[in-house]
Design a protein around this motif. Structure first.
Motif, PDB file in Angstrom:
ATOM      1  N   SER A 135       4.919  -5.191  11.828  1.00 40.03           N
ATOM      2  CA  SER A 135       5.934  -4.445  12.563  1.00 40.03           C
ATOM      3  C   SER A 135       6.436  -3.316  11.686  1.00 40.03           C
ATOM      4  CB  SER A 135       7.086  -5.381  12.954  1.00 40.03           C
ATOM      5  OG  SER A 135       8.252  -4.649  13.274  1.00 40.03           O
ATOM      6  N   ALA A 136       6.681  -2.149  12.292  1.00 37.21           N
ATOM      7  CA  ALA A 136       7.141  -0.992  11.513  1.00 37.21           C
ATOM      8  C   ALA A 136       8.450  -1.300  10.794  1.00 37.21           C
ATOM      9  CB  ALA A 136       7.312   0.214  12.433  1.00 37.21           C
ATOM     10  N   PHE A 137       9.352  -2.015  11.445  1.00 37.07           N
ATOM     11  CA  PHE A 137      10.642  -2.345  10.814  1.00 37.07           C
ATOM     12  C   PHE A 137      10.450  -3.263   9.612  1.00 37.07           C
ATOM     13  CE2 PHE A 137      14.462  -5.157  10.755  1.00 37.07           C
ATOM     14  CZ  PHE A 137      15.354  -4.202  10.277  1.00 37.07           C
ATOM     15  N   LEU A 179       5.751   7.944   7.571  1.00 33.17           N
ATOM     16  CA  LEU A 179       6.672   8.459   8.581  1.00 33.17           C
ATOM     17  C   LEU A 179       6.140   8.215   9.988  1.00 33.17           C
ATOM     18  CD1 LEU A 179       7.812  11.844   6.968  1.00 33.17           C
ATOM     19  CD2 LEU A 179       9.149   9.746   7.241  1.00 33.17           C
ATOM     20  N   PHE A 180       4.820   8.324  10.150  1.00 36.58           N
ATOM     21  CA  PHE A 180       4.220   8.056  11.462  1.00 36.58           C
ATOM     22  C   PHE A 180       4.428   6.592  11.855  1.00 36.58           C
ATOM     23  CE2 PHE A 180       0.576   6.634  13.997  1.00 36.58           C
ATOM     24  CZ  PHE A 180       0.701   7.497  15.075  1.00 36.58           C
ATOM     25  N   VAL A 181       4.223   5.697  10.898  1.00 39.52           N
ATOM     26  CA  VAL A 181       4.429   4.268  11.183  1.00 39.52           C
ATOM     27  C   VAL A 181       5.890   4.001  11.546  1.00 39.52           C
ATOM     28  CG1 VAL A 181       4.398   1.951  10.182  1.00 39.52           C
ATOM     29  CG2 VAL A 181       2.505   3.518   9.750  1.00 39.52           C
ATOM     30  N   ILE A 182       6.812   4.583  10.765  1.00 43.44           N
ATOM     31  CA  ILE A 182       8.234   4.391  11.058  1.00 43.44           C
ATOM     32  C   ILE A 182       8.590   5.000  12.412  1.00 43.44           C
ATOM     33  CG2 ILE A 182      10.575   4.935  10.281  1.00 43.44           C
ATOM     34  CD1 ILE A 182       9.121   2.825   8.652  1.00 43.44           C
ATOM     35  N   PHE A 236      -2.340   7.782  -2.245  1.00 46.30           N
ATOM     36  CA  PHE A 236      -3.469   8.337  -1.510  1.00 46.30           C
ATOM     37  C   PHE A 236      -2.980   9.535  -0.699  1.00 46.30           C
ATOM     38  CE2 PHE A 236      -1.624   4.893   0.931  1.00 46.30           C
ATOM     39  CZ  PHE A 236      -1.463   5.436   2.195  1.00 46.30           C
ATOM     40  N   TRP A 237      -3.922  10.368  -0.317  1.00 46.11           N
ATOM     41  CA  TRP A 237      -3.560  11.603   0.388  1.00 46.11           C
ATOM     42  C   TRP A 237      -2.921  11.286   1.746  1.00 46.11           C
ATOM     43  CZ3 TRP A 237      -4.872  13.959   5.015  1.00 46.11           C
ATOM     44  CH2 TRP A 237      -4.511  15.306   5.137  1.00 46.11           C
ATOM     45  N   GLY A 238      -1.787  11.925   2.021  1.00 48.39           N
ATOM     46  CA  GLY A 238      -1.101  11.731   3.300  1.00 48.39           C
ATOM     47  C   GLY A 238      -0.310  10.448   3.398  1.00 48.39           C
ATOM     48  N   ARG A 239      -0.011   9.821   2.247  1.00 49.33           N
ATOM     49  CA  ARG A 239       0.690   8.533   2.284  1.00 49.33           C
ATOM     50  C   ARG A 239       2.068   8.648   2.940  1.00 49.33           C
ATOM     51  NH1 ARG A 239       2.797   5.584  -3.128  1.00 49.33           N
ATOM     52  NH2 ARG A 239       4.080   7.467  -3.108  1.00 49.33           N
ATOM     53  N   ASN A 240       2.850   9.661   2.516  1.00 49.31           N
ATOM     54  CA  ASN A 240       4.200   9.794   3.060  1.00 49.31           C
ATOM     55  C   ASN A 240       4.169  10.143   4.545  1.00 49.31           C
ATOM     56  OD1 ASN A 240       5.325   9.223   0.557  1.00 49.31           O
ATOM     57  ND2 ASN A 240       5.372  11.386  -0.049  1.00 49.31           N
ATOM     58  N   GLY A 255       0.817  -1.216   0.000  1.00 46.96           N
ATOM     59  CA  GLY A 255       0.000   0.000   0.000  1.00 46.96           C
ATOM     60  C   GLY A 255       0.845   1.258   0.000  1.00 46.96           C
ATOM     61  N   PHE A 256       1.901   1.281   0.829  1.00 50.69           N
ATOM     62  CA  PHE A 256       2.762   2.463   0.889  1.00 50.69           C
ATOM     63  C   PHE A 256       3.613   2.620  -0.367  1.00 50.69           C
ATOM     64  CE2 PHE A 256       2.393   2.178   5.671  1.00 50.69           C
ATOM     65  CZ  PHE A 256       1.742   3.405   5.800  1.00 50.69           C
TER      66      PHE A 256
END
Length: 279
Positions: free
Chosen positions: A153-155, A112-115, A104-108, A98-99
């Motif tokens: 997991s974010a990693f 960054l929030f997930v990371i 989609f709006w706000g993808r980046n 998905g990333f």
């Protein structure tokens, strides 16, 4: 010309010596663990420590395994890694797709929030998680060790996204022309190409779950639900530490992860390099 060859030979020798020293530094604790596992208790702490014992006590392995219900502890650990690892591989690659592929709006910002969640210490979330699992009736079960990894997991999401971004978009466009939807592109095109990074995620998750100590220590009070790390800790109490048994079971517990790494090392190294972690 001779000076250049001599300089190159010297550099090779220095690199080789440094490699041997680093390898020895990493292998010495393992060698000491094996040595302690076959020693008698009175031979462990002596004035002249011996790496190779003179009196081998091979029965330490059987004595340590039979001292506690390690068959049950092994089964619990296998259930945790066996259930959570496939879900971890699937969820991480789905979110990463998905990333990497869906605009989609706000993808980046969301990525960054997930990371950013990787910098949150586990201690901060321990109490909220305990309250949540307690309300769900999951304390003293294996679910608190299975659920967090199963939802990504974010990693692992980061690793998979970096890998997927290296897959040519032409494949997606060709699949769309053939009538594939996004799920079909993910399942039939991207996921098979992600085999190296999926193996990396699976092995890393397997090892982390196998060695996890703090999470079962907090969420499990019933000894019948203990995993291997908690079982090994039973050889340590306030008055005594049975070092020879502790090291013997530790040797047995590393056999599964070591075997898994031996057979997947080429895929792991290839997957990590292709995901861009080495850059």
């Amino acid at each position: 010309m001779h000076a250049l060859e001599s300089k190159k030979r010297t550099q090779t020798v220095l690199v080789f010596a440094l490699t041997v020293l680093c390898a020895a530094a990493f292998l010495f604790p393992i060698a000491w663990m094996l040595s302690t596992a076959v020693k008698a208790p009175e031979d462990i702490f002596t004035a002249k420590p011996e790496l190779i014992p003179t009196n081998w006590q091979l029965h330490n392995f059987a004595d340590a395994w039979n001292a506690q219900p390690f068959g049950r502890f092994l089964l619990n650990t296998l259930i945790v890694v066996g259930v959570s690892t496939p879900f971890a591989m699937l969820s991480a690659t789905m979110v990463a797709f998905g990333f990497a592929r869906i605009n989609f709006w706000g993808r980046n910002a969301l990525f960054l929030f997930v990371i950013g969640t990787m910098v949150i210490p586990w201690d901060v979330t321990a109490i909220p998680l305990y309250i949540q699992y307690n309300k769900m009736g999951l304390i003293n079960t294996l679910w608190p060790m299975i659920l967090p990894g199963a939802f990504g997991s974010a990693f692992f999401i980061f690793l998979a996204r970096q890998f997927i971004m290296g897959v040519p978009r032409d494949l997606d466009e060709a699949a769309e022309i053939d009538g594939c939807n996004r799920w079909q592109i993910y399942w039939s095109i991207i996921l098979p190409l992600c085999r190296p990074i999926v193996v990396v995620i699976g092995v890393f998750h397997f090892v982390w779950c196998w060695n996890e100590f703090l999470t079962p220590l907090i969420f499990i009070n019933d000894q019948s639900m203990y995993t291997l790390p908690l079982g090994i800790n039973l050889f340590k109490n306030a008055f005594n530490i049975e070092y020879e048994k502790l090291m013997a079971v530790s040797c047995l517990s590393v056999l599964f992860p070591a075997t898994l790494f031996y057979f997947t090392q080429n895929l792991i190294l290839g997957g990590i390099s292709l995901s861009g972690v080495k850059k």
